[in-house]
Design a protein around this motif. Sequence first.
Motif, short mmCIF file in Angstrom:
data_model
loop_
_atom_site.label_atom_id
_atom_site.label_comp_id
_atom_site.label_asym_id
_atom_site.label_seq_id
_atom_site.Cartn_x
_atom_site.Cartn_y
_atom_site.Cartn_z
N LYS A 51 -2.58 -2.67 -4.11
CA LYS A 51 -2.42 -3.86 -3.27
C LYS A 51 -1.72 -5.00 -4.00
O LYS A 51 -1.47 -6.05 -3.41
N THR A 167 -7.75 1.10 -5.15
CA THR A 167 -6.72 1.19 -4.10
C THR A 167 -6.11 2.59 -4.07
O THR A 167 -4.95 2.76 -3.69
N GLN A 217 -2.83 -5.08 3.72
CA GLN A 217 -2.02 -4.22 2.86
C GLN A 217 -1.63 -4.88 1.55
O GLN A 217 -1.51 -4.21 0.52
#
Length: 299
Positions: A51, A167, A217
């Motif tokens: 991210k 992530t 996102q």
Amino acid sequence: MKIQKEIIEFEKGKSFKLFAPSLKNCFFWHYHPEIELVYVEAVNGIRHVGKDISAFTDSDLLLIGSNVPHLNFDYGIQTECQQLVLQMRESFLQNIILPVPEFENIKNLLERSYLGLSFSGETKNTVVEKLQIIKDKNSFESLVGLIEILQILADSTEVKELNKEDTRIKWFLNDKIRMGTIYDYIHENYDKKPNVNEIAKIVSLSTPAFCRYFKKQTNMTFTDFVNNYRINQAKIFLLKDYSVTEVCFQVGFESLSYFNKLFKQHTGETPSEFKKKHFKPIEINGRIGVITKETACNK
């Protein structure tokens, strides 16, 4: 342009591969189970690991863990760019590192790499030198060299964790939106007035839904991301010896004072300070030129 799983092939009898890819205009938002060490050298660029979306100047050395999505580091770079990528077999940690007690620090390093680790200073310089050396060694000597590199990284304090949370790909698998479309839109329009309503329509979302998606996102709002992209482009123009005023309007800002303020917020320096620090004119045959990687290598 959706996230892709990269299938990596290794030579028989080798635990890792070391190569110099060049993709540049290809948006390759991808992941793979292999742990990867990347060195990238360019005037300025953007790294997108998990991210985290951030900038680097001159060069960067990154260790990226298994199944962590990342963008190729030369994407969108219009200046000279060089990369060295080292990928370790999926079984490298399990079969080579874990059984050896003396590799405890390396084990911890590789297990922590899922956060994305960026190395700087002497650590980066030393590791890059050793990567260049092991390129030309035989299989055994290159493996020994890799272990030495990993030990240097494991012992280093010149390291920054790019992400604060896990992530790995499981977090991204539900993503049906094409991030590549968004990147391309920003790249084409950053110097104009990128419109969140327009890009939301392009990717078939309502504006509120797009804003939620984009923030999830990237951990950034669309406006913050565009400004971050503009600042990165501004660095490139400054290093090409454009004036601060020229650069301000070249990258889409309408206020010089706001540009100066935002640039300092992002980099810790004003545009003038950044240019003074990184732009180095040299005299070539009685004429003033600019130090580039090509001229530097020929000195």
